[in-house]
Design a protein around this motif. Structure first.
Motif, PDB file in Angstrom:
ATOM      1  N   TYR A   1       0.487  -0.823   0.069  1.00  0.00           N
ATOM      2  CA  TYR A   1       0.094   0.275   0.078  1.00  0.00           C
ATOM      3  C   TYR A   1       1.000   0.947   0.507  1.00  0.00           C
ATOM      4  O   TYR A   1       1.582   1.995   1.038  1.00  0.00           O
ATOM      5  N   PRO A   2       1.577   1.612  -1.439  1.00  0.00           N
ATOM      6  CA  PRO A   2       2.984   2.988  -0.920  1.00  0.00           C
ATOM      7  C   PRO A   2       2.572   4.105  -0.810  1.00  0.00           C
ATOM      8  O   PRO A   2       3.403   4.312  -0.751  1.00  0.00           O
ATOM      9  N   LEU A   3       1.075   3.880  -1.358  1.00  0.00           N
ATOM     10  CA  LEU A   3       0.871   5.974  -0.816  1.00  0.00           C
ATOM     11  C   LEU A   3       0.001   5.670   0.360  1.00  0.00           C
ATOM     12  O   LEU A   3       0.842   6.616   1.387  1.00  0.00           O
ATOM     13  N   ASN A   4      -0.976   5.012   1.417  1.00  0.00           N
ATOM     14  CA  ASN A   4      -1.700   4.820   2.721  1.00  0.00           C
ATOM     15  C   ASN A   4      -0.444   5.126   3.360  1.00  0.00           C
ATOM     16  O   ASN A   4      -0.291   5.188   4.419  1.00  0.00           O
ATOM     17  N   LEU A   5       0.947   3.280   3.234  1.00  0.00           N
ATOM     18  CA  LEU A   5       1.772   3.515   4.389  1.00  0.00           C
ATOM     19  C   LEU A   5       2.569   4.169   4.386  1.00  0.00           C
ATOM     20  O   LEU A   5       3.577   4.285   5.418  1.00  0.00           O
ATOM     21  N   THR A   6       2.385   5.069   3.147  1.00  0.00           N
ATOM     22  CA  THR A   6       3.393   6.446   3.815  1.00  0.00           C
ATOM     23  C   THR A   6       3.034   7.000   4.326  1.00  0.00           C
ATOM     24  O   THR A   6       3.836   8.495   4.945  1.00  0.00           O
ATOM     25  N   LEU A   7       2.490   8.276   4.163  1.00  0.00           N
ATOM     26  CA  LEU A   7       1.529   8.906   3.648  1.00  0.00           C
ATOM     27  C   LEU A   7       0.671   8.997   5.449  1.00  0.00           C
ATOM     28  O   LEU A   7       0.961  10.245   6.205  1.00  0.00           O
ATOM     29  N   VAL A   8       0.541   7.762   5.803  1.00  0.00           N
ATOM     30  CA  VAL A   8      -0.145   8.054   7.130  1.00  0.00           C
ATOM     31  C   VAL A   8       0.763   7.937   8.208  1.00  0.00           C
ATOM     32  O   VAL A   8       0.787   8.803   8.878  1.00  0.00           O
ATOM     33  N   PRO A   9       2.221   7.352   8.335  1.00  0.00           N
ATOM     34  CA  PRO A   9       2.399   7.916   9.507  1.00  0.00           C
ATOM     35  C   PRO A   9       3.621   8.534   9.002  1.00  0.00           C
ATOM     36  O   PRO A   9       3.600  10.001   9.761  1.00  0.00           O
ATOM     37  N   LEU A  10       3.476   9.339   7.902  1.00  0.00           N
ATOM     38  CA  LEU A  10       3.785  10.710   7.708  1.00  0.00           C
ATOM     39  C   LEU A  10       3.181  12.186   8.467  1.00  0.00           C
ATOM     40  O   LEU A  10       3.677  12.764   8.866  1.00  0.00           O
ATOM     41  N   VAL A  11       1.829  11.744   8.662  1.00  0.00           N
ATOM     42  CA  VAL A  11       0.486  12.597   8.815  1.00  0.00           C
ATOM     43  C   VAL A  11       1.627  12.839  10.435  1.00  0.00           C
ATOM     44  O   VAL A  11       1.189  13.922  11.010  1.00  0.00           O
ATOM     45  N   GLY A  12       1.216  11.846  11.086  1.00  0.00           N
ATOM     46  CA  GLY A  12       1.467  11.793  12.371  1.00  0.00           C
ATOM     47  C   GLY A  12       2.866  12.029  13.103  1.00  0.00           C
ATOM     48  O   GLY A  12       2.956  13.524  13.441  1.00  0.00           O
ATOM     49  N   ALA A  13       3.515  11.872  11.755  1.00  0.00           N
ATOM     50  CA  ALA A  13       5.510  12.614  11.844  1.00  0.00           C
ATOM     51  C   ALA A  13       5.591  14.343  11.988  1.00  0.00           C
ATOM     52  O   ALA A  13       5.384  15.377  12.608  1.00  0.00           O
ATOM     53  N   ILE A  14       4.669  14.811  11.199  1.00  0.00           N
ATOM     54  CA  ILE A  14       4.464  16.391  10.430  1.00  0.00           C
ATOM     55  C   ILE A  14       3.429  17.031  11.906  1.00  0.00           C
ATOM     56  O   ILE A  14       3.847  18.274  12.101  1.00  0.00           O
ATOM     57  N   ALA A  15       2.585  15.854  12.219  1.00  0.00           N
ATOM     58  CA  ALA A  15       1.437  16.861  12.941  1.00  0.00           C
ATOM     59  C   ALA A  15       2.068  17.042  14.546  1.00  0.00           C
ATOM     60  O   ALA A  15       2.180  17.952  15.379  1.00  0.00           O
ATOM     61  N   ALA A  16       2.870  15.837  14.965  1.00  0.00           N
ATOM     62  CA  ALA A  16       4.449  15.759  16.505  1.00  0.00           C
ATOM     63  C   ALA A  16       5.025  17.181  16.024  1.00  0.00           C
ATOM     64  O   ALA A  16       5.973  17.512  17.359  1.00  0.00           O
ATOM     65  N   GLY A  17       5.895  17.434  15.230  1.00  0.00           N
ATOM     66  CA  GLY A  17       7.077  18.903  14.787  1.00  0.00           C
ATOM     67  C   GLY A  17       7.976  18.096  14.437  1.00  0.00           C
ATOM     68  O   GLY A  17       9.161  18.998  14.973  1.00  0.00           O
TER      69      GLY A  17
ATOM     70  N   SER B   1       7.749  -0.387  -5.445  1.00  0.00           N
ATOM     71  CA  SER B   1       6.494   0.017  -6.303  1.00  0.00           C
ATOM     72  C   SER B   1       7.367   1.080  -7.129  1.00  0.00           C
ATOM     73  O   SER B   1       6.876   2.777  -5.979  1.00  0.00           O
ATOM     74  N   LYS B   2       7.539   1.222  -8.495  1.00  0.00           N
ATOM     75  CA  LYS B   2       8.270   1.940  -8.761  1.00  0.00           C
ATOM     76  C   LYS B   2       7.572   3.336  -9.291  1.00  0.00           C
ATOM     77  O   LYS B   2       7.554   4.519  -9.108  1.00  0.00           O
ATOM     78  N   GLY B   3       5.941   3.066  -9.843  1.00  0.00           N
ATOM     79  CA  GLY B   3       5.366   4.196 -10.258  1.00  0.00           C
ATOM     80  C   GLY B   3       4.960   5.240  -8.536  1.00  0.00           C
ATOM     81  O   GLY B   3       5.658   6.611  -9.259  1.00  0.00           O
ATOM     82  N   THR B   4       4.590   4.927  -7.103  1.00  0.00           N
ATOM     83  CA  THR B   4       4.324   5.979  -6.672  1.00  0.00           C
ATOM     84  C   THR B   4       5.814   5.940  -6.195  1.00  0.00           C
ATOM     85  O   THR B   4       5.765   7.923  -5.748  1.00  0.00           O
ATOM     86  N   GLU B   5       6.593   5.511  -6.089  1.00  0.00           N
ATOM     87  CA  GLU B   5       8.140   6.308  -5.744  1.00  0.00           C
ATOM     88  C   GLU B   5       8.691   6.659  -6.760  1.00  0.00           C
ATOM     89  O   GLU B   5       9.163   8.364  -6.075  1.00  0.00           O
ATOM     90  N   LYS B   6       7.934   6.932  -7.514  1.00  0.00           N
ATOM     91  CA  LYS B   6       8.622   7.734  -8.572  1.00  0.00           C
ATOM     92  C   LYS B   6       7.338   9.340  -8.637  1.00  0.00           C
ATOM     93  O   LYS B   6       8.005  10.710  -8.574  1.00  0.00           O
TER      94      LYS B   6
END
Length: 429
Positions: A79-95, A106-111
């Motif tokens: 789940y290359p988008l969901n499992l990348t951005l969901v933790p990113l949201v938490g990390a950003i929110a925490a500062g 998952s080459k397409g999503t990576e690009k």
């Protein structure tokens, strides 16, 4: 002779039979601890006086949630988008500042992430880095303040070992073989509908998907035609042409899954097409626990059915294996579902349901033991990427109020300190 062996065995046996789980047991032990403190107050005070002997009071106490600093997020391919951005949201929110490492598989999503995401974020605080295992290994040589990794237990151990060199805390979201127990007392078609949907969703490439079914021989005979019916209804008579069935991520994983089709006996499906990276929704029977399909997380549209003679045998089978990321139980009898819940351990649990709990932000996602450590989703993501800093602020003035804690201690001051401790307004150091 190991001086600890007998003690540790005794404690593990007590935990294994569930002695510590009932709320009544926990309450009784806490009450016993309270009696220990009350009954032995003088002896404890004498011992503290002999060893250390000091007290403190006053101040404003609170927990301040602060960012760790530089966070590394290593994402998977399934789940290359969901499992990348969901933790990113938490990390950003925490500062935090974040280094994001999407999967090279998952080459397409990576690009897309590498080319476009930096345009939307402050590049002085966030970076997307690319590469395979070699580059990731070099990345892990650097010191980070927190690491979240999603992937296999094998690679999770490598990440944890690298983090240990810097004493970096980690959250590991790993996989495992998720059991699914099907009781005789249930409707086989209802079970088949739910199990088939969760097993074959994303072509089975889901870390919390049911990985194998445990049921009686009689239930297996009832479940097989129900599974065939569900598969046909979901994907048609020719699943390869169904727009609702995904494909295997690459040739390497296709070959691995194709090899697993030789385990046991194919009861449903079994077809494959390498040029299309297609594996049919498949059910295996007569599978032995020692076969390869039971030694690794399948991560594909293959479902082994194993027979057990009783609920107790199913629980014993589950408990002698590594703790799974998820565990599922199907029964019309709530007592059966609750027994599975009470007598096993897993990252998450579904009673008569699959991994729909992932859509609930109030529930965390996380493993236990071999399936991982730590958790995130919703507010749990914010908490994961935050250091919970204990703080105490005391007034600079009013020193007269603090004089009671300074030596020498008179009889009166000791009585006052004991009173403060008994009223829970003072902390013993």
């Amino acid at each position: 002779m190991d001086p600890f062996e007998d003690t540790l065995r005794r404690l593990r046996e007590a935990f294994g039979v569930g002695r510590t789980r009932p709320a009544e047991f926990r309450a009784a032990q806490l009450q016993g601890l309270g009696r220990f403190l009350r009954d032995n107050r003088q002896r404890l005070q004498d011992a503290l006086a002999e060893d250390l002997g000091k007290f403190t009071k006053l101040g404003s106490a609170f927990i301040r949630k602060e960012p760790f600093g530089l966070v590394l997020i290593i994402a998977p391919w399934n789940y290359p988008l969901n499992l990348t951005l969901v933790p990113l949201v938490g990390a950003i929110a925490a500062g935090n500042c974040v280094v994001l490492k999407p999967s090279e598989i998952s080459k397409g999503t990576e690009k897309v992430l590498a080319e476009l995401l930096p345009q939307y974020l402050d590049q002085s605080c966030f970076a997307v880095v690319l590469g395979g295992p070699q580059e990731t290994g070099r990345l892990l040589e650097h010191k980070f303040d927190y690491i979240l990794f999603t992937g296999s237990p094998r690679v999770g151990k490598i990440v944890m070992a690298a983090a240990a060199k810097h004493l970096t805390p980690v959250t590991l979201e790993l996989g495992g073989k998720n059991p699914c127990y099907v009781d005789d007392n249930c409707d086989p078609q209802t079970v088949a509908n739910r199990v088939a949907w969760y097993r074959y969703f994303n072509a089975g490439q889901t870390c919390v998907a049911p990985d194998y079914v445990l049921c009686s021989r009689e239930m297996q005979e009832r479940l097989l035609p129900a599974l065939q019916s569900a598969i046909t209804r979901f994907y048609g008579d020719d699943p390869q042409n169904s727009p609702s069935l995904g494909r295997i991520i690459n040739q390497k994983h296709f070959k691995r899954l194709q090899g697993l089709l030789g385990c046991g006996r194919v009861a449903i499906g079994g077809q494959s097409d390498e040029s299309a990276r297609y594996i049919a929704p498949t059910v295996l029977v007569d599978v032995q626990e020692t076969e390869p399909v039971m030694q690794e997380e399948i991560f594909g549209p293959i479902l082994p059915l194993l027979t057990v003679s009783s609920l107790d045998e199913a629980i014993a089978f589950i408990n002698r294996r590594e703790k799974p990321l998820a565990l599922y139980a199907f029964s019309n009898n709530n007592q059966v579902v609750n027994q599975l819940l009470d007598r096993t351990s897993s990252g998450s649990f579904g009673g008569n349901e699959g991994f729909i709990y992932l859509t609930l932000p109030t529930l965390p996602l996380g493993g236990v033991g071999n399936s991982g450590m730590g958790r995130y989703h919703g507010k749990f993501s914010f908490d994961t990427f935050s250091h919970h800093r204990a703080c105490l602020l005391s007034p600079a003035g009013m020193e007269r109020l603090n004089e009671i804690r300074y030596p020498p201690y008179s009889d009166w001051s000791q009585q006052l300190i004991r009173w403060a401790m008994s009223s829970q307004s003072c902390t013993l150091l």
